[in-house]
Motif scaffolding. Structure first.
Motif, PDB file in Angstrom:
ATOM      1  N   LEU A 373       0.815  -1.221   0.000  1.00  0.00           N
ATOM      2  CA  LEU A 373       0.000   0.000   0.000  1.00  0.00           C
ATOM      3  C   LEU A 373       0.847   1.268   0.000  1.00  0.00           C
ATOM      4  O   LEU A 373       0.503   2.280   0.606  1.00  0.00           O
ATOM      5  N   ARG A 374       1.953   1.199  -0.719  1.00  0.00           N
ATOM      6  CA  ARG A 374       2.798   2.379  -0.845  1.00  0.00           C
ATOM      7  C   ARG A 374       2.225   3.324  -1.897  1.00  0.00           C
ATOM      8  O   ARG A 374       1.546   2.906  -2.843  1.00  0.00           O
ATOM      9  N   ASP A 375       2.509   4.605  -1.736  1.00  0.00           N
ATOM     10  CA  ASP A 375       2.094   5.595  -2.721  1.00  0.00           C
ATOM     11  C   ASP A 375       2.974   5.494  -3.965  1.00  0.00           C
ATOM     12  O   ASP A 375       4.173   5.188  -3.875  1.00  0.00           O
ATOM     13  N   LEU A 376       2.389   5.748  -5.129  1.00  0.00           N
ATOM     14  CA  LEU A 376       3.192   5.903  -6.336  1.00  0.00           C
ATOM     15  C   LEU A 376       3.949   7.220  -6.224  1.00  0.00           C
ATOM     16  O   LEU A 376       3.370   8.245  -5.852  1.00  0.00           O
ATOM     17  N   VAL A 377       5.229   7.194  -6.525  1.00  0.00           N
ATOM     18  CA  VAL A 377       6.042   8.390  -6.297  1.00  0.00           C
ATOM     19  C   VAL A 377       6.017   9.286  -7.527  1.00  0.00           C
ATOM     20  O   VAL A 377       5.668   8.865  -8.635  1.00  0.00           O
ATOM     21  N   LYS A 378       6.411  10.529  -7.329  1.00  0.00           N
ATOM     22  CA  LYS A 378       6.304  11.542  -8.371  1.00  0.00           C
ATOM     23  C   LYS A 378       7.588  11.642  -9.187  1.00  0.00           C
ATOM     24  O   LYS A 378       8.633  11.108  -8.820  1.00  0.00           O
ATOM     25  N   ALA A 379       7.460  12.353 -10.289  1.00  0.00           N
ATOM     26  CA  ALA A 379       8.601  12.634 -11.147  1.00  0.00           C
ATOM     27  C   ALA A 379       8.979  14.098 -11.023  1.00  0.00           C
ATOM     28  O   ALA A 379       8.127  14.981 -10.859  1.00  0.00           O
TER      29      ALA A 379
END
Length: 381
Positions: A373-379
């Motif tokens: 349940l980790r967040d998708l990380v940003k670019a």
């Protein structure tokens, strides 16, 4: 590799994140266009490598086509202003819905991998009163010197039509009124660094072309796929692959008929080196034989090391120590395979240090997951 100003910016940005060097990507695209245009080759970008919008838009602006392997990739290509004539659709398991998406958008070509697939495309095209342009993806049985999971050109692989099936394919095509046979398609694998593998592909393509020529068949398009690798061990030294040698090899060894056009599908070699996964050290944990540098990026952000035992160069961007030590660089995911490097020599590393995992511009962000349940990380650009 990174300036002091860039590192300061990284330190003030929540980690982990993907950092994309768009200047390097632009220079890579210029190299692709400059070398491929010498021979009037067509280059399609393999969307599966990275579908970040800014990256896709920059690639489109440099005139590359789109190599798609799903209906959603076709939709993304259209959204990013790739024209229908620039889009090819590959994949061993195209669904009816995806085929209909491609038909509705009048894409350039379907790369087809079996008689059953041809039958379905013909049926769906007939229902829409359309003619689908198709190429036959032929399994050339050429062994590429790469990881077993990313070789695609052997008879035991699931991809492509075997040479011994071709007579049956031609018989089937003769009864299909809603497909137009325009090309031959090949692909032998990914992350190939030995150009002799591509020479072997050229020679096999020549043999297969003769087989068709003996039957009075000359198609207009030959697609040799992609697979050109990058230097994961020395990304700073070799940020742009040797496209000159790559395209020249095909010019030297492939035998095209006068009207035939040659197509390529490049992914990793275009975007691989422009992306870096930036992370922060959470803890340094003592081990029996080596210490563990536990970082906040995991296999959820970069699965290649867990999936392929892939090696990525890793740098500590902020340590000022001149002393070095061995570390296992690991992530926080509840899997023992969540490891980026073992016994890696780094400057003395402590909590809060910034870590750069290099060469993540291909098969990094696009393969991210929310496991645990980790967040998708940003670019960041």
């Amino acid at each position: 590799m990174f300036s002091a100003q860039e590192i300061t910016r990284f330190e003030s940005t929540p980690t982990p994140f993907y950092y994309y060097n768009l200047e390097l990507l632009a220079n890579t695209l210029k190299a692709v266009k400059a070398t491929s245009s010498k021979y009037n080759y067509h280059v399609h970008y393999a969307f599966k490598a990275n579908t970040n919008n800014k990256i896709l838009e920059l690639i489109q602006q440099h005139g590359l086509g789109a190599d798609c392997v799903s209906g959603n990739e076709i939709k993304k290509a259209i959204e990013c202003n790739y024209t229908s004539e620039q889009i090819v659709f590959a994949g061993v398991g195209k669904t009816d819905e995806e085929i209909n998406i491609a038909l509705e958008n009048d894409i350039f070509c379907f790369n087809c991998e079996s008689i059953p697939e041809l039958e379905v495309i013909n049926e769906l095209a007939a229902a829409k009163n359309k003619i689908a342009q198709i190429a036959l993806r032929i399994n050339p049985n050429v062994n590429a010197n790469t990881h077993a999971y990313i070789t695609t050109g052997l008879e035991e692989n699931k991809f492509g039509i075997n040479i011994w099936e071709l007579e049956d394919v031609l018989v089937a095509l003769a009864d299909m009124k809603n497909v137009n046979f325009i090309g031959l398609h090949f692909h032998i694998g990914s992350q190939i660094t030995d150009l002799n593998d591509f020479k072997g592909l050229c020679l096999r393509v020549n043999e297969i072309q003769e087989w068709f020529y003996d039957r009075q068949i000359i198609v207009n398009h030959i697609n040799v796929g992609g697979g050109l690798g990058i230097d994961y061990e020395n990304p700073t030294k070799n940020p742009i692959p040797n496209f000159e040698a790559f395209f020249k090899l095909f010019n030297d060894f492939i035998e095209l008929r006068p009207q035939q056009e040659l197509h390529f599908e490049l992914g990793r070699s275009i975007t691989g080196q422009c992306g870096t996964l930036i992370s922060k050290v959470l803890y340094v944990k003592k081990g029996v034989n080596t210490d563990f540098a536990i970082i906040d990026a995991g296999m959820t952000e970069l699965i290649r090391p867990a999936l392929y035992q892939a090696v990525h160069a890793i740098d500590n961007l902020t340590s000022t120590s001149e002393e070095t030590k061995r570390y296992d660089v690991v992530g926080p995911i509840c899997e023992s395979s969540d490891c980026f490097a073992k016994a890696l020599m780094l400057p003395i590393t402590k909590r809060g240090d910034m870590i750069a995992i290099n060469s993540c511009g291909a098969y990094g962000e696009v393969m991210a997951s929310q496991y645990n349940l980790r967040d998708l990380v940003k670019a960041v650009y």
